[in-house]
Write an enzyme that holds these catalytic residues in place. Structure first.
Site, PDB file in Angstrom:
ATOM      1  N   ARG A  19       1.015  -1.131   0.178  1.00 36.12           N
ATOM      2  CA  ARG A  19      -0.116   0.165   0.047  1.00 36.12           C
ATOM      3  C   ARG A  19       0.723   1.334  -0.070  1.00 36.12           C
ATOM      4  O   ARG A  19       0.519   2.309  -0.725  1.00 36.12           O
ATOM      5  CB  ARG A  19      -1.080  -0.085   1.154  1.00 36.12           C
ATOM      6  CG  ARG A  19      -1.975  -1.206   1.295  1.00 36.12           C
ATOM      7  CD  ARG A  19      -3.068  -0.696   2.268  1.00 36.12           C
ATOM      8  NE  ARG A  19      -2.691  -1.540   3.288  1.00 36.12           N
ATOM      9  CZ  ARG A  19      -3.343  -2.758   3.850  1.00 36.12           C
ATOM     10  NH1 ARG A  19      -4.224  -3.326   3.254  1.00 36.12           N
ATOM     11  NH2 ARG A  19      -2.802  -2.862   5.038  1.00 36.12           N
TER      12      ARG A  19
ATOM     13  N   PHE B 213     -11.573  -4.038  -5.500  1.00 33.75           N
ATOM     14  CA  PHE B 213     -11.638  -4.824  -4.542  1.00 33.75           C
ATOM     15  C   PHE B 213     -11.109  -4.086  -3.095  1.00 33.75           C
ATOM     16  O   PHE B 213      -9.999  -4.305  -2.581  1.00 33.75           O
ATOM     17  CB  PHE B 213     -10.624  -6.159  -4.710  1.00 33.75           C
ATOM     18  CG  PHE B 213     -10.962  -6.620  -6.147  1.00 33.75           C
ATOM     19  CD1 PHE B 213     -12.050  -7.568  -5.965  1.00 33.75           C
ATOM     20  CD2 PHE B 213     -10.272  -6.292  -7.343  1.00 33.75           C
ATOM     21  CE1 PHE B 213     -12.376  -8.361  -7.359  1.00 33.75           C
ATOM     22  CE2 PHE B 213     -10.714  -6.947  -8.429  1.00 33.75           C
ATOM     23  CZ  PHE B 213     -11.808  -7.863  -8.463  1.00 33.75           C
TER      24      PHE B 213
ATOM     25  N   ASP C  57     -15.928  -1.864  -4.255  1.00 33.92           N
ATOM     26  CA  ASP C  57     -16.143  -3.138  -3.835  1.00 33.92           C
ATOM     27  C   ASP C  57     -17.578  -3.592  -3.794  1.00 33.92           C
ATOM     28  O   ASP C  57     -18.392  -2.684  -4.185  1.00 33.92           O
ATOM     29  CB  ASP C  57     -15.698  -2.987  -2.195  1.00 33.92           C
ATOM     30  CG  ASP C  57     -15.303  -4.438  -1.636  1.00 33.92           C
ATOM     31  OD1 ASP C  57     -14.173  -4.616  -1.399  1.00 33.92           O
ATOM     32  OD2 ASP C  57     -16.284  -5.373  -1.453  1.00 33.92           O
TER      33      ASP C  57
ATOM     34  N   ALA D 132     -16.398  -5.556  -9.697  1.00 36.88           N
ATOM     35  CA  ALA D 132     -15.330  -5.137 -10.416  1.00 36.88           C
ATOM     36  C   ALA D 132     -15.358  -5.580 -11.959  1.00 36.88           C
ATOM     37  O   ALA D 132     -14.853  -4.801 -12.766  1.00 36.88           O
ATOM     38  CB  ALA D 132     -14.044  -5.785  -9.900  1.00 36.88           C
TER      39      ALA D 132
ATOM     40  N   ASP E  46      -6.506  -5.900  -6.007  1.00 39.59           N
ATOM     41  CA  ASP E  46      -6.014  -6.613  -5.048  1.00 39.59           C
ATOM     42  C   ASP E  46      -7.241  -7.541  -4.815  1.00 39.59           C
ATOM     43  O   ASP E  46      -8.072  -7.557  -3.665  1.00 39.59           O
ATOM     44  CB  ASP E  46      -5.800  -5.905  -4.007  1.00 39.59           C
ATOM     45  CG  ASP E  46      -5.340  -6.671  -2.604  1.00 39.59           C
ATOM     46  OD1 ASP E  46      -4.897  -7.829  -2.762  1.00 39.59           O
ATOM     47  OD2 ASP E  46      -5.641  -6.278  -1.531  1.00 39.59           O
TER      48      ASP E  46
ATOM     49  N   CYS F 158      -3.416 -13.177  -4.041  1.00 34.73           N
ATOM     50  CA  CYS F 158      -2.996 -13.982  -2.720  1.00 34.73           C
ATOM     51  C   CYS F 158      -3.370 -15.147  -2.699  1.00 34.73           C
ATOM     52  O   CYS F 158      -3.424 -16.084  -1.873  1.00 34.73           O
ATOM     53  CB  CYS F 158      -3.609 -13.258  -1.726  1.00 34.73           C
ATOM     54  SG  CYS F 158      -5.645 -13.411  -1.657  1.00 34.73           S
TER      55      CYS F 158
HETATM   56  N1  SAH Z   1      -7.339  -4.421  -0.668  1.00 32.37           N
HETATM   57  C1  SAH Z   1      -7.766  -4.881   0.459  1.00 32.37           C
HETATM   58  C2  SAH Z   1      -8.238  -6.234   0.779  1.00 32.37           C
HETATM   59  C3  SAH Z   1      -9.243  -6.884  -0.606  1.00 32.37           C
HETATM   60  S1  SAH Z   1     -10.119  -8.251   0.212  1.00 32.37           S
HETATM   61  C4  SAH Z   1      -6.844  -4.352   1.679  1.00 32.37           C
HETATM   62  O1  SAH Z   1      -5.784  -4.158   1.115  1.00 32.37           O
HETATM   63  O2  SAH Z   1      -7.281  -4.431   2.763  1.00 32.37           O
HETATM   64  C5  SAH Z   1     -11.035  -8.405  -1.239  1.00 32.37           C
HETATM   65  C6  SAH Z   1     -12.405  -7.668  -1.425  1.00 32.37           C
HETATM   66  O3  SAH Z   1     -12.851  -7.806  -2.766  1.00 32.37           O
HETATM   67  C7  SAH Z   1     -13.384  -7.828  -0.592  1.00 32.37           C
HETATM   68  O4  SAH Z   1     -13.827  -6.518   0.237  1.00 32.37           O
HETATM   69  C8  SAH Z   1     -14.747  -8.350  -1.336  1.00 32.37           C
HETATM   70  O5  SAH Z   1     -15.848  -7.611  -0.743  1.00 32.37           O
HETATM   71  C9  SAH Z   1     -14.280  -7.690  -2.628  1.00 32.37           C
HETATM   72  N2  SAH Z   1     -14.904  -8.343  -3.799  1.00 32.37           N
HETATM   73  C10 SAH Z   1     -14.990 -10.018  -3.873  1.00 32.37           C
HETATM   74  N3  SAH Z   1     -15.557 -10.032  -5.281  1.00 32.37           N
HETATM   75  C11 SAH Z   1     -15.629  -8.920  -5.922  1.00 32.37           C
HETATM   76  C12 SAH Z   1     -16.080  -8.631  -7.283  1.00 32.37           C
HETATM   77  N4  SAH Z   1     -16.307  -9.252  -8.162  1.00 32.37           N
HETATM   78  N5  SAH Z   1     -16.150  -7.034  -7.316  1.00 32.37           N
HETATM   79  C13 SAH Z   1     -15.571  -6.126  -6.750  1.00 32.37           C
HETATM   80  N6  SAH Z   1     -15.245  -6.586  -5.343  1.00 32.37           N
HETATM   81  C14 SAH Z   1     -15.241  -7.824  -4.787  1.00 32.37           C
END
Ligand code: SAH
Length: 390
Positions: A209, A224, A245, A273, A293, A333
């Site tokens: 980050r 995300f 998100d 997304a 992410d 991840c």
């Molecule tokens: N970037 C964040 C962690 C992301 S975790 C950090 O650094 O803290 C993954 C996230 O993706 C979750 O919040 C989940 O709600 C979201 N997510 C899952 N599938 C998704 C999609 N198809 N479109 C958008 N968001 C999504």
């Protein structure tokens, strides 16, 4: 009368430990110990002691080696020393963040134990029966070493079922608040130890980050976003940020986090997304900084090929959305998407994007989530910084 606390393992099992991997599978245990979960001594087939292991009778991973000294006694002092060394390795992080991982399981010689620090509180996960047997020694060691105001066990992990253990969230000591303010590299956000993802936040992306935050500019997009932790860093240098998100609940937190940092240039969008990226591309829009992410698309090896298609699609679309000179920080991840496969996927996406994409940097896990070369399971996070040269 108690049974034998000696496990005899095959030559293959013994070799694995000799080469730096602590797991010995059920099929490599030639003679099973006749004692409940806990510590057992391990011998090879010729009767030579090779060390001490945590014993999980119900698990496919029957033994998790912890000490090469077969005479080692896993008492309070042993755990204090082992966990103390792990905490010591993280000393330098205390000046940049008040939340970080203190114990990263196998990577710190504490198989199946996770312990994360959130300011004055600790959140642990105990993911094997053999480890669970030492719960009180581990809690005592953590109290002695870190002097927390409370310790919470986020043992609501499905992995525990394979060990014959219950899934639950349990307060082990003191008290732990619903929310803790995390401060990382000058940005503040709330973690939710009792209910948030993992142990309350995604601590493993801390350095990534800051890495993209320092380079952010122009119009930025954080896909995300979860609680907005990348977006908060992007907002320091970018003109405007879209934090996206699929979860409205996650975005409500992101909104609180923006207010907490007095940040006003972040727009929150609740959307899928995949749909959002496709629509922005159709509209011919451009972003100068993008972060991808996503959650682990490949939860198992069999899900890998479908997952790769998903990763490729979002990366391809993000590449097409970049302005000239625009930056994309992209991460995965998924343990099953190895570093070479991750790079192949990015190469494929770049080839289809019609853009000339430069690789500006590769990142992995931070100091507090060490990836041990001989224990592949300790590594899962990959990141790449890409630039659309044309
Ligand atoms: N970037 C964040 C962690 C992301 S975790 C950090 O650094 O803290 C993954 C996230 O993706 C979750 O919040 C989940 O709600 C979201 N997510 C899952 N599938 C998704 C999609 N198809 N479109 C958008 N968001 C999504």
């Amino acid at each position: 009368m108690s049974g034998s606390d000696i496990a005899v393992v095959s030559a293959k099992g013994a070799r694995r430990w000799q080469q730096g991997h602590p797991w010995i599978f059920r099929s490599d245990v030639v003679r099973r110990p006749d004692v409940p979960p806990g510590a057992v001594r391990v011998h090879d087939q010729r009767g030579k002691p090779i060390g001490v292991a945590l014993w999980s009778p119900a698990s496919e991973i029957s033994l998790r080696m912890v000490d090469r000294d077969a005479g080692a006694i896993l008492n309070g002092g042993w755990w204090r020393e082992r966990i103390g060394a792990a905490i010591e390795r993280r000393q330098s992080l205390a000046s940049v963040a008040n939340a970080y991982r203190l114990v990263h399981g196998e990577a710190d010689g504490c198989p199946s134990l996770i312990c994360d620090r959130y300011d004055r509180w600790l959140v642990v996960q105990m993911m094997s029966a053999g480890l669970e047997a030492f719960r009180s020694e581990i809690v005592a060691a953590l109290q002695n070493l870190a002097r927390p105001e409370g310790i919470l066990a986020r043992n609501d992990v499905p992995l525990r079922r394979k060990e014959g253990l219950a899934e639950n969230v349990e307060l082990l000591a003191g008290s732990v608040p619903e929310e803790v303010e995390v401060n990382e590299h000058g940005v503040r956000f709330l973690a939710a130890p009792w209910s948030g993802q993992k142990t309350g936040a995604f601590l493993d992306q801390r350095e990534n980050r800051a890495y993209i935050g320092e380079r952010a500019r122009g119009r930025a997009l954080d896909c995300f976003s979860y609680h907005g932790s990348f977006a908060l860093h992007l907002a320091q240098r970018a003109e405007s940020v879209v934090a996206l998100d699929i979860s409205g609940e996650a975005l409500a937190r992101a909104s609180e986090n923006c207010a907490r940092n007095d940040i006003h240039n972040v727009e929150l969008i609740e959307a899928d997304a995949f749909d959002y990226l496709r629509a922005r591309q159709r509209a011919g829009e451009r972003f100068d900084t993008i972060v991808l992410d996503p959650p682990a698309f490949a939860k198992s090896r069999s899900a890998l090929s479908g997952a790769i298609r998903g990763y490729k699609e979002i990366n391809l679309r993000a590449m097409r959305l970049l302005s000239r000179g625009g930056l994309l920080f992209t991460a995965s991840c998924s343990f099953h998407l190895t570093r070479p496969l991750f790079l192949d996927m990015l190469r494929d996406a770049a080839a289809d994007s019609g853009r000339r994409i430069a690789l500006r940097g590769l990142t992995g896990q931070p100091l507090d989530h060490p990836e041990i070369l001989t224990i592949p399971e300790t590594g899962y996070l990959k990141g790449a910084l890409l630039e659309a040269v044309e």
